[in-house]
Design an enzyme around this catalytic site. Structure first.
Site, mmCIF file in Angstrom:
data_model
loop_
_atom_site.group_PDB
_atom_site.id
_atom_site.type_symbol
_atom_site.label_atom_id
_atom_site.label_comp_id
_atom_site.label_asym_id
_atom_site.label_seq_id
_atom_site.Cartn_x
_atom_site.Cartn_y
_atom_site.Cartn_z
ATOM 1 N N GLY A 51 -1.217 27.467 -11.874
ATOM 2 C CA GLY A 51 -0.852 28.889 -11.994
ATOM 3 C C GLY A 51 -1.765 29.586 -12.987
ATOM 4 O O GLY A 51 -2.345 30.638 -12.697
ATOM 5 N N HIS A 52 -1.927 28.970 -14.182
ATOM 6 C CA HIS A 52 -2.836 29.545 -15.181
ATOM 7 C C HIS A 52 -4.271 29.574 -14.640
ATOM 8 O O HIS A 52 -5.008 30.529 -14.863
ATOM 9 C CB HIS A 52 -2.831 28.707 -16.460
ATOM 10 C CG HIS A 52 -1.505 28.649 -17.158
ATOM 11 N ND1 HIS A 52 -0.727 27.519 -17.179
ATOM 12 C CD2 HIS A 52 -0.837 29.579 -17.865
ATOM 13 C CE1 HIS A 52 0.369 27.760 -17.874
ATOM 14 N NE2 HIS A 52 0.334 28.997 -18.297
ATOM 15 N N LEU A 98 -1.685 24.049 -19.545
ATOM 16 C CA LEU A 98 -2.095 24.855 -18.399
ATOM 17 C C LEU A 98 -1.965 24.094 -17.083
ATOM 18 O O LEU A 98 -2.165 22.884 -17.030
ATOM 19 C CB LEU A 98 -3.545 25.319 -18.594
ATOM 20 C CG LEU A 98 -3.820 26.043 -19.921
ATOM 21 C CD1 LEU A 98 -5.293 26.433 -20.018
ATOM 22 C CD2 LEU A 98 -2.941 27.273 -20.084
ATOM 23 N N ASP A 105 6.698 35.329 -14.249
ATOM 24 C CA ASP A 105 7.441 36.004 -15.313
ATOM 25 C C ASP A 105 7.441 37.497 -15.007
ATOM 26 O O ASP A 105 6.770 38.292 -15.682
ATOM 27 C CB ASP A 105 6.779 35.736 -16.673
ATOM 28 C CG ASP A 105 6.866 34.275 -17.045
ATOM 29 O OD1 ASP A 105 7.977 33.797 -17.269
ATOM 30 O OD2 ASP A 105 5.816 33.601 -17.084
ATOM 31 N N GLN A 116 8.705 34.247 -30.006
ATOM 32 C CA GLN A 116 9.429 34.535 -28.770
ATOM 33 C C GLN A 116 10.459 33.476 -28.400
ATOM 34 O O GLN A 116 11.061 33.532 -27.339
ATOM 35 C CB GLN A 116 8.445 34.781 -27.619
ATOM 36 C CG GLN A 116 7.683 33.558 -27.140
ATOM 37 C CD GLN A 116 6.549 33.954 -26.187
ATOM 38 O OE1 GLN A 116 5.576 34.586 -26.573
ATOM 39 N NE2 GLN A 116 6.700 33.602 -24.919
ATOM 40 N N ILE A 119 2.135 30.745 -8.139
ATOM 41 C CA ILE A 119 1.529 29.556 -7.523
ATOM 42 C C ILE A 119 2.614 28.474 -7.467
ATOM 43 O O ILE A 119 3.313 28.240 -8.464
ATOM 44 C CB ILE A 119 0.318 29.056 -8.339
ATOM 45 C CG1 ILE A 119 -0.727 30.179 -8.496
ATOM 46 C CG2 ILE A 119 -0.310 27.815 -7.698
ATOM 47 C CD1 ILE A 119 -1.395 30.634 -7.214
HETATM 48 O O1 PAF Z 1 3.744 33.957 -20.504
HETATM 49 C C1 PAF Z 1 3.433 33.352 -21.543
HETATM 50 O O2 PAF Z 1 2.912 32.243 -21.513
HETATM 51 C C2 PAF Z 1 3.724 34.003 -22.885
HETATM 52 O O3 PAF Z 1 4.908 34.710 -22.865
HETATM 53 C C3 PAF Z 1 2.565 34.884 -23.385
HETATM 54 C C4 PAF Z 1 2.332 36.069 -22.492
HETATM 55 C C5 PAF Z 1 1.294 34.056 -23.487
HETATM 56 C C6 PAF Z 1 2.891 35.416 -24.786
HETATM 57 O O4 PAF Z 1 3.099 34.382 -25.706
#
Ligand code: PAF
Length: 280
Positions: free
Chosen positions: A36-37, A33, A150, A61, A176
């Site tokens: 931004g998070h 993190l 994103d 993913q 950010i």
């Molecule tokens: O943006 C991210 O970090 C990921 O794509 C998410 C939304 C946590 C899904 O794994």
């Protein structure tokens, strides 16, 4: 703040909060993190009684040649940041907790996912939609928070929530940036010193593109060209895509006459970085 890897424990905790009449926010993350998070968590804490942060590097993913193994992880640091930002619970499951051996159900989307990042990452959004649906079903939050960095992911999740009647408010939060303009990303840690400097070209190019749009340019190709030419002045940069799309449909536009998303993906060395701006 509690940390658990068990779906059943998250469910129990949220049930207890609901019994007390408390609202719940969710911030889905893949960990490592950064500020931004933190801005997402801080916003979630301001708008909900309790906040769950999920920290899960979702294998589904990542494509076969992508950075699943090397994706940075540091749970102690993540826990400290969540605690400081006021989160109530971290959900940090093992892949086996999220995907049992005979797992075979997916959430996929026919629109919005074919262009931009979906072009070179064909299975990415199926993985994102599936894991985010699972997180929504586990936590059942009132609101969930996603970064505009994103932007395609944000649009896809909004669409999925509407299609599948999740009844969750999706809150998009601004990008950010570092002081020098580079958008914060867990993947910035892959950059060496020279690449870190070269990466500034993304924001510089987008700034020129945005100025052009704001000065009234209607020709989307002219905007793409300005951004592309600027990125190409940086020898370490290799363009994956430079796009100007309709912010609602994510379809390529020729004439700018509504809300647009200008989005780019650029390799700096081996690291693929994304950035964008939206003009409403
Ligand atoms: O943006 C991210 O970090 C990921 O794509 C998410 C939304 C946590 C899904 O794994």
């Amino acid at each position: 703040m509690e940390i658990t890897g068990k779906i059943s424990e998250v469910r129990e905790q949220v049930k207890e909060w609901r019994r007390q009449g408390l609202s719940v926010g969710l911030v889905p993350t893949m960990g490592y993190l950064h500020e931004g998070h933190k801005s997402l968590i801080t916003r979630a804490v301001a708008e909900n009684d309790r906040v769950v942060v999920s920290v899960f590097v979702n294998p589904m993913q990542f494509g076969p040649t992508e950075d699943l193994e090397s994706y940075p992880r540091d749970m102690d640091r993540d826990a400290a940041l969540c605690e400081e930002a006021g989160a109530s619970l971290i959900f940090h499951p093992e892949p086996s907790e999220m995907y049992h051996e005979d797992f075979s159900s997916f959430v996929d989307m026919n629109t919005l996912t074919g262009g931009l990042c979906g072009k070179t990452r064909p299975i990415h959004f199926r993985g994102v939609c599936t894991v985010v649906s699972k997180l929504f079903n586990i936590v059942v939050p009132d609101r969930a928070y996603f970064g505009q960095k994103d932007a395609q992911q944000l649009a896809v999740i909004r669409h999925m929530v509407s299609d599948l009647n999740f009844g969750i408010e999706i809150v998009g939060c601004p990008i950010i940036r570092e002081e020098d303009g580079l958008a914060k990303s867990s993947r910035n840690t892959y950059l060496n010193e020279e690449e870190r400097k070269a990466a500034l070209i993304l924001n510089k190019a987008l700034t020129e593109g945005r100025k052009l749009v704001e000065s009234g340019e209607k020709d989307a190709d002219a905007v793409r060209r300005v951004i592309t030419d600027k990125i190409n002045t940086e020898p370490l940069a290799k363009i994956d895509y430079v796009e100007v799309v309709d912010w609602n449909t994510l379809e390529t536009v020729e004439k700018i006459d509504g809300p647009i998303l200008a989005a780019i993906a650029v390799y700096i060395g081996k690291t693929r970085l994304i950035d964008n701006f939206i003009v409403e």
